[in-house]
Every structure is written in C-alpha cells, then in structure tokens.
Scaffold this active site. Sequence first.
Site, PDB file in Angstrom:
ATOM      1  N   PHE A 123     -40.266 -21.957 -31.331  1.00 52.93           N
ATOM      2  CA  PHE A 123     -39.190 -22.061 -30.337  1.00 52.93           C
ATOM      3  C   PHE A 123     -37.881 -21.971 -31.124  1.00 52.93           C
ATOM      4  O   PHE A 123     -37.517 -22.906 -31.849  1.00 52.93           O
ATOM      5  CB  PHE A 123     -39.335 -23.415 -29.639  1.00 52.93           C
ATOM      6  CG  PHE A 123     -38.255 -23.793 -28.666  1.00 52.93           C
ATOM      7  CD1 PHE A 123     -38.203 -23.233 -27.396  1.00 52.93           C
ATOM      8  CD2 PHE A 123     -37.308 -24.760 -28.993  1.00 52.93           C
ATOM      9  CE1 PHE A 123     -37.226 -23.627 -26.481  1.00 52.93           C
ATOM     10  CE2 PHE A 123     -36.336 -25.161 -28.080  1.00 52.93           C
ATOM     11  CZ  PHE A 123     -36.291 -24.590 -26.826  1.00 52.93           C
ATOM     12  N   LEU A 125     -34.287 -22.091 -31.228  1.00 51.19           N
ATOM     13  CA  LEU A 125     -33.004 -22.455 -30.614  1.00 51.19           C
ATOM     14  C   LEU A 125     -31.960 -22.765 -31.699  1.00 51.19           C
ATOM     15  O   LEU A 125     -30.889 -22.153 -31.735  1.00 51.19           O
ATOM     16  CB  LEU A 125     -33.209 -23.683 -29.703  1.00 51.19           C
ATOM     17  CG  LEU A 125     -31.948 -24.285 -29.102  1.00 51.19           C
ATOM     18  CD1 LEU A 125     -31.269 -23.294 -28.160  1.00 51.19           C
ATOM     19  CD2 LEU A 125     -32.294 -25.564 -28.316  1.00 51.19           C
ATOM     20  N   SER A 132     -27.036 -29.422 -32.439  1.00 48.95           N
ATOM     21  CA  SER A 132     -26.771 -30.249 -31.250  1.00 48.95           C
ATOM     22  C   SER A 132     -25.979 -29.467 -30.211  1.00 48.95           C
ATOM     23  O   SER A 132     -26.232 -29.579 -29.010  1.00 48.95           O
ATOM     24  CB  SER A 132     -25.968 -31.495 -31.640  1.00 48.95           C
ATOM     25  OG  SER A 132     -26.611 -32.193 -32.665  1.00 48.95           O
ATOM     26  N   GLN A 339     -42.366 -52.405 -46.583  1.00 48.42           N
ATOM     27  CA  GLN A 339     -42.004 -53.695 -47.176  1.00 48.42           C
ATOM     28  C   GLN A 339     -43.236 -54.589 -47.332  1.00 48.42           C
ATOM     29  O   GLN A 339     -43.440 -55.215 -48.377  1.00 48.42           O
ATOM     30  CB  GLN A 339     -40.951 -54.381 -46.279  1.00 48.42           C
ATOM     31  CG  GLN A 339     -40.307 -55.601 -46.905  1.00 48.42           C
ATOM     32  CD  GLN A 339     -39.418 -55.227 -48.092  1.00 48.42           C
ATOM     33  OE1 GLN A 339     -39.018 -54.083 -48.240  1.00 48.42           O
ATOM     34  NE2 GLN A 339     -39.161 -56.193 -48.952  1.00 48.42           N
ATOM     35  N   ILE A 340     -44.065 -54.599 -46.307  1.00 50.06           N
ATOM     36  CA  ILE A 340     -45.277 -55.429 -46.350  1.00 50.06           C
ATOM     37  C   ILE A 340     -46.214 -54.949 -47.463  1.00 50.06           C
ATOM     38  O   ILE A 340     -46.917 -55.747 -48.084  1.00 50.06           O
ATOM     39  CB  ILE A 340     -45.973 -55.420 -44.966  1.00 50.06           C
ATOM     40  CG1 ILE A 340     -45.134 -56.241 -43.978  1.00 50.06           C
ATOM     41  CG2 ILE A 340     -47.405 -55.943 -45.040  1.00 50.06           C
ATOM     42  CD1 ILE A 340     -45.539 -56.084 -42.520  1.00 50.06           C
ATOM     43  N   HIS A 341     -46.200 -53.672 -47.751  1.00 48.81           N
ATOM     44  CA  HIS A 341     -47.058 -53.121 -48.806  1.00 48.81           C
ATOM     45  C   HIS A 341     -46.466 -53.310 -50.200  1.00 48.81           C
ATOM     46  O   HIS A 341     -47.090 -52.903 -51.202  1.00 48.81           O
ATOM     47  CB  HIS A 341     -47.331 -51.628 -48.562  1.00 48.81           C
ATOM     48  CG  HIS A 341     -48.391 -51.368 -47.538  1.00 48.81           C
ATOM     49  ND1 HIS A 341     -48.244 -51.677 -46.208  1.00 48.81           N
ATOM     50  CD2 HIS A 341     -49.639 -50.834 -47.647  1.00 48.81           C
ATOM     51  CE1 HIS A 341     -49.336 -51.341 -45.545  1.00 48.81           C
ATOM     52  NE2 HIS A 341     -50.196 -50.833 -46.396  1.00 48.81           N
ATOM     53  N   GLY A 343     -44.824 -52.840 -53.692  1.00 50.31           N
ATOM     54  CA  GLY A 343     -44.718 -51.650 -54.554  1.00 50.31           C
ATOM     55  C   GLY A 343     -45.673 -50.551 -54.139  1.00 50.31           C
ATOM     56  O   GLY A 343     -45.354 -49.358 -54.238  1.00 50.31           O
ATOM     57  N   GLU A 366     -35.340 -32.400 -31.904  1.00 49.62           N
ATOM     58  CA  GLU A 366     -35.308 -32.317 -30.433  1.00 49.62           C
ATOM     59  C   GLU A 366     -34.205 -33.209 -29.858  1.00 49.62           C
ATOM     60  O   GLU A 366     -34.400 -33.910 -28.862  1.00 49.62           O
ATOM     61  CB  GLU A 366     -36.690 -32.619 -29.836  1.00 49.62           C
ATOM     62  CG  GLU A 366     -37.670 -31.529 -30.231  1.00 49.62           C
ATOM     63  CD  GLU A 366     -38.899 -31.413 -29.350  1.00 49.62           C
ATOM     64  OE1 GLU A 366     -38.805 -31.658 -28.137  1.00 49.62           O
ATOM     65  OE2 GLU A 366     -39.956 -31.048 -29.894  1.00 49.62           O
TER      66      GLU A 366
HETATM   67  C1  LIG Z   1     -38.448 -30.435 -39.593  1.00 50.01           C
HETATM   68  C2  LIG Z   1     -37.613 -29.895 -38.466  1.00 50.01           C
HETATM   69  C3  LIG Z   1     -38.201 -29.170 -37.463  1.00 50.01           C
HETATM   70  C4  LIG Z   1     -37.422 -28.610 -36.437  1.00 50.01           C
HETATM   71  N1  LIG Z   1     -38.012 -27.788 -35.501  1.00 50.01           N
HETATM   72  C5  LIG Z   1     -37.205 -27.084 -34.648  1.00 50.01           C
HETATM   73  C6  LIG Z   1     -37.770 -26.070 -33.794  1.00 50.01           C
HETATM   74  O1  LIG Z   1     -38.985 -25.843 -33.764  1.00 50.01           O
HETATM   75  N2  LIG Z   1     -36.927 -25.356 -33.004  1.00 50.01           N
HETATM   76  C7  LIG Z   1     -35.581 -25.574 -32.991  1.00 50.01           C
HETATM   77  O2  LIG Z   1     -34.874 -24.872 -32.264  1.00 50.01           O
HETATM   78  N3  LIG Z   1     -35.021 -26.544 -33.781  1.00 50.01           N
HETATM   79  C8  LIG Z   1     -35.809 -27.284 -34.613  1.00 50.01           C
HETATM   80  N4  LIG Z   1     -35.245 -28.238 -35.436  1.00 50.01           N
HETATM   81  C9  LIG Z   1     -33.805 -28.452 -35.385  1.00 50.01           C
HETATM   82  C10 LIG Z   1     -33.386 -29.817 -34.834  1.00 50.01           C
HETATM   83  O3  LIG Z   1     -33.638 -29.874 -33.451  1.00 50.01           O
HETATM   84  C11 LIG Z   1     -31.897 -29.988 -35.187  1.00 50.01           C
HETATM   85  O4  LIG Z   1     -31.837 -30.232 -36.584  1.00 50.01           O
HETATM   86  C12 LIG Z   1     -31.249 -31.116 -34.427  1.00 50.01           C
HETATM   87  O5  LIG Z   1     -31.136 -30.797 -33.065  1.00 50.01           O
HETATM   88  C13 LIG Z   1     -29.842 -31.438 -34.963  1.00 50.01           C
HETATM   89  O6  LIG Z   1     -29.073 -30.294 -35.117  1.00 50.01           O
HETATM   90  P1  LIG Z   1     -28.322 -30.042 -36.521  1.00 50.01           P
HETATM   91  O7  LIG Z   1     -29.300 -30.224 -37.604  1.00 50.01           O
HETATM   92  O8  LIG Z   1     -27.607 -28.756 -36.428  1.00 50.01           O
HETATM   93  O9  LIG Z   1     -27.263 -31.222 -36.625  1.00 50.01           O
HETATM   94  P2  LIG Z   1     -25.766 -31.196 -36.067  1.00 50.01           P
HETATM   95  O10 LIG Z   1     -25.749 -30.783 -34.644  1.00 50.01           O
HETATM   96  O11 LIG Z   1     -24.913 -30.454 -37.023  1.00 50.01           O
HETATM   97  O12 LIG Z   1     -25.388 -32.739 -36.139  1.00 50.01           O
HETATM   98  C14 LIG Z   1     -25.034 -33.408 -37.358  1.00 50.01           C
HETATM   99  C15 LIG Z   1     -24.719 -34.857 -37.004  1.00 50.01           C
HETATM  100  O13 LIG Z   1     -23.576 -34.920 -36.134  1.00 50.01           O
HETATM  101  C16 LIG Z   1     -23.921 -35.636 -34.964  1.00 50.01           C
HETATM  102  N5  LIG Z   1     -23.183 -35.085 -33.821  1.00 50.01           N
HETATM  103  C17 LIG Z   1     -23.069 -33.784 -33.445  1.00 50.01           C
HETATM  104  N6  LIG Z   1     -22.319 -33.690 -32.337  1.00 50.01           N
HETATM  105  C18 LIG Z   1     -21.954 -34.945 -32.012  1.00 50.01           C
HETATM  106  C19 LIG Z   1     -21.162 -35.521 -30.968  1.00 50.01           C
HETATM  107  N7  LIG Z   1     -20.618 -34.754 -30.005  1.00 50.01           N
HETATM  108  N8  LIG Z   1     -20.979 -36.853 -30.953  1.00 50.01           N
HETATM  109  C20 LIG Z   1     -21.535 -37.637 -31.902  1.00 50.01           C
HETATM  110  N9  LIG Z   1     -22.285 -37.157 -32.919  1.00 50.01           N
HETATM  111  C21 LIG Z   1     -22.501 -35.841 -32.964  1.00 50.01           C
HETATM  112  C22 LIG Z   1     -25.414 -35.451 -34.805  1.00 50.01           C
HETATM  113  O14 LIG Z   1     -25.979 -36.450 -33.976  1.00 50.01           O
HETATM  114  C23 LIG Z   1     -25.863 -35.554 -36.258  1.00 50.01           C
HETATM  115  O15 LIG Z   1     -25.938 -36.897 -36.637  1.00 50.01           O
HETATM  116  C24 LIG Z   1     -36.030 -28.848 -36.412  1.00 50.01           C
HETATM  117  C25 LIG Z   1     -35.443 -29.626 -37.427  1.00 50.01           C
HETATM  118  C26 LIG Z   1     -36.200 -30.123 -38.449  1.00 50.01           C
HETATM  119  C27 LIG Z   1     -35.514 -30.888 -39.549  1.00 50.01           C
END
Ligand SMILES: Cc1cc2nc3c(=O)[nH]c(=O)nc-3n(C[C@H](O)[C@H](O)[C@H](O)COP(=O)(O)OP(=O)(O)OC[C@H]3O[C@@H](n4cnc5c(N)ncnc54)[C@H](O)[C@@H]3O)c2cc1C
Length: 382
Positions: A123, A125, A132, A339-341, A343, A366
């Site tokens: 997927f 996105l 975000s 913590q319970i485990h 080292g 997500e």
């Molecule tokens: C292992 C893994 C698997 C994944 N699998 C998929 C997948 O299959 N498909 C897919 O599409 N995506 C996938 N993702 C992406 C994941 O959904 C995004 O990493 C996540 O949505 C956050 O987006 P970002 O990393 O760009 O962080 P950013 O959007 O850049 O955010 C950075 C920080 O800023 C904060 N922030 C941003 N805007 C605001 C706001 N308006 N107010 C307050 N705080 C804010 C966020 O909460 C976060 O703490 C995956 C990620 C990982 C690490």
Amino acid sequence: MDFRLTDEQTALRESVRDFAREVVAPVIAEHYEKHTFPYEVIRQMGKMGLFGLPFAEEHGGMGGDYFALCLALEELARVDSSVAITLEAAVSLGAMPIYRFGSDEQKATWLPKLLSGEALAGFGLTEPGTGSDAAGTQTRAVLEGDQWVINGSKAFITNSGTDITTLVTVTAVTGTNPDGSKELSTIIVPTGTPGFTVAPGYSKVGWTASDTHELTFDNCRVPAANLLGERGRGFAQFLRILDEGRIAIAALAVGLAQGCVDESIKYAKEREAFGRPIGANQAIQFKIADMELKAHTARLAYYDAAARMLAGEPFKRQAAIAKLHASTIAVDNAREATQIHGGYGFMNEYPVARFWRDSKILEIGEGTSEVQRMIIARDLGL
Ligand SMILES: Cc1cc2nc3c(=O)[nH]c(=O)nc-3n(C[C@H](O)[C@H](O)[C@H](O)COP(=O)(O)OP(=O)(O)OC[C@H]3O[C@@H](n4cnc5c(N)ncnc54)[C@H](O)[C@@H]3O)c2cc1C
C-alpha cells in the site's frame, strides 16, 4: 452488550495461538536476527486461511469479518510482530483496497492469490517527503492515451519487495480539484512493471523479519484500467483503509502487550534474587498486574471499535482511541517486561528484547500518536 467471544471466534483464536507457539516461535528469532522474510511461516498462514479471513467466499475469502482478522493478529503478535504486521499489511492495506474499491475484473485478477496468501500486495501512500500530511503527496500520474505514466517515490512500504509481491497500490496526484486542492487517485502497479524500482530493504530497529522498501517510479506506465475505483477518490479511499487499519494495529499492539505479560510471569517465577523468585516481591507483582490491566483495557477499546465498524456505525474516533491507547500501553509493557528481565531483557535471545524493539513503531505506523489525537479532537468538534 456482550464482549465474550463466540465458539467460532474462540476456536480461531486458539488455533492461531497454537500456530504462533508451535510454528512461529521456534523459527522467528533466527529470521529476526538475520533480517530474513519467513516465507515458510507465511505459506502455512496462507494454508490456514488467515489472509482470507475478512473476505467473502465468492472472492476466495473465508467469509469471516474484520474482528476475526484482529483476533488472529493479536495472537500472532503475542509471539512475534514481524509475522503479525506482514498479515496486517497484506490484508488490511494490501488486499482490502482492491476488495473495497476494485472493479470486478481487478478483483478477479488479483484477489484469489492475495486472499490465499500465495501473493502479497503493498500500500503505497507514504513518501520520503510526506507521511502524516498525506495531502502533500508529490507522486504524479498523467493519463497519456490509454496509460497512466507515474513519476515519484514512496517510502517505508510494507510487503512491497518480497518474492511473492504481485502489486503495489500507489496514491498519486492526477490533477487539480475545482477548489485548487490536489486530485488524488489510487493506481495498481504490478511488480516488475518497467520504471518501477524496489530499493533494497531498510535496516530497521524492529519488525526485522518483515519486508519494507522505498519504491521509485520513473516514467512507469500502466494501463488506464489500473485506476482503482473512481478518479479523484484516492483521499477518501485511503482514509477508509487507514481507519480500519487502526483497529488491526491496535489488536497487534494488544498482542505484543499480552506477550510481555506472558513472558514476565514466566520469568518472574523462574528467576531468583535474594533467595526467592523475583515474582515473590510485590513490586514485581504490581508491575505485572499493571501490564495485564493495560492489555485488558486496550483490548476492550479495539473490540469496541471493531463492533461499531461491523455494525455499520461511525467508528473513526473509537479506532483512533484504540490505536493510540494500545500502542502507548504496548510500549509501556515492553519497557516493563524488559525491566523485569534485568540484564537478560537486553539480550536478543529473549523474546522481550524483540518486543521492546518492535513496540515503538506502533506509535508511528498507520498514523502517529499525534495524528490519532488530531483525529479524536476533530471528531469532538475541536
Ligand atoms: C516499518 C514501517 C512500515 C511502514 N509501512 C507503510 C506502508 O506499508 N505504507 C505506507 O504508506 N506507509 C508505511 N509506513 C509509513 C508510516 O505510516 C509513516 O512513517 C507515518 O505515518 C509517519 O509519517 P512520517 O514518517 O512521514 O512522519 P512525519 O509525518 O514527518 O511526522 C514526524 C513527526 O511530526 C509529528 N507531526 C506531524 N504533523 C504534526 C502535527 N500537525 N501536529 C503535531 N505533530 C505532528 C508526527 O506525529 C511525528 O511525530 C511505514 C513506516 C514504517 C517505519
């Protein structure tokens, strides 16, 4: 109101629990250590019907529902989250968009193998520059004759580069809406399409036996018929998929939190300090009691969200609450179990070390915890 499981749900939960203990547990530590994808485990999960759980039988599914998927995810994650996220992403992010929005032809082409677990879908996105804020999507698709020409890149896409991955659904800007905002649409890109490149897997902190890649589209051409659903509906489509997905991630987080309780009880009874098992100390007992409390309340939150969704009621707020709460308490429980485990909790051979490394992403993927709070606040009219 009745939160007790039916006999059928109980049987499913128990069969997945047995599978996780007997098939996943013995092999997963090695996959985790070597960062290899557990093809044989996934194949067996396919044979059990787990990839078809929430889909109608006419498409090759098991005729169950989304709650059944959640129960399976919880039991898998109680033992291992890499396997659980592979199933979650395959079903709720991979197959579900095609099931919900695909044409009859797209369903007939792709669903049978996705629902049997013989194939996986990603997927697409998130992008390197935007997660975000999905409206910030930069990937573009231009209709040239009877083909979409796609340019751009996607980041962190689960299940996008396995040997059995057959497609990725890609969200792309396909035009401009009358109000000046971006028109977003979803397009199916089959694996192996010229111009579609899958980068080597990321080096991750956790979920190391799951498959995650950056994807690049360089003048990648697919038939116009690969548009998923209506043009311009991409935004609404992924919001629906993510709302549901949050319930599944909450179930996965509850499983991890419960696994932390399981391992902590076992260790607290075995490990001795000051001449008695550490579990004889009320400080340890209270930690474990709090962990159980958190897993239980988070479970009720995802049961509630799933029940509302299946009843056809609004569930956006409840799904966000379940995801936010379950991921928070999963991190809490992983920290306390480690913590319970002592080292040994810092040694990779103990499952709690894996739980600890796997927990943090639950507050990010997500929709981050901040995004969940935004959804809840918005739904409260703020
Ligand atoms: C292992 C893994 C698997 C994944 N699998 C998929 C997948 O299959 N498909 C897919 O599409 N995506 C996938 N993702 C992406 C994941 O959904 C995004 O990493 C996540 O949505 C956050 O987006 P970002 O990393 O760009 O962080 P950013 O959007 O850049 O955010 C950075 C920080 O800023 C904060 N922030 C941003 N805007 C605001 C706001 N308006 N107010 C307050 N705080 C804010 C966020 O909460 C976060 O703490 C995956 C990620 C990982 C690490």
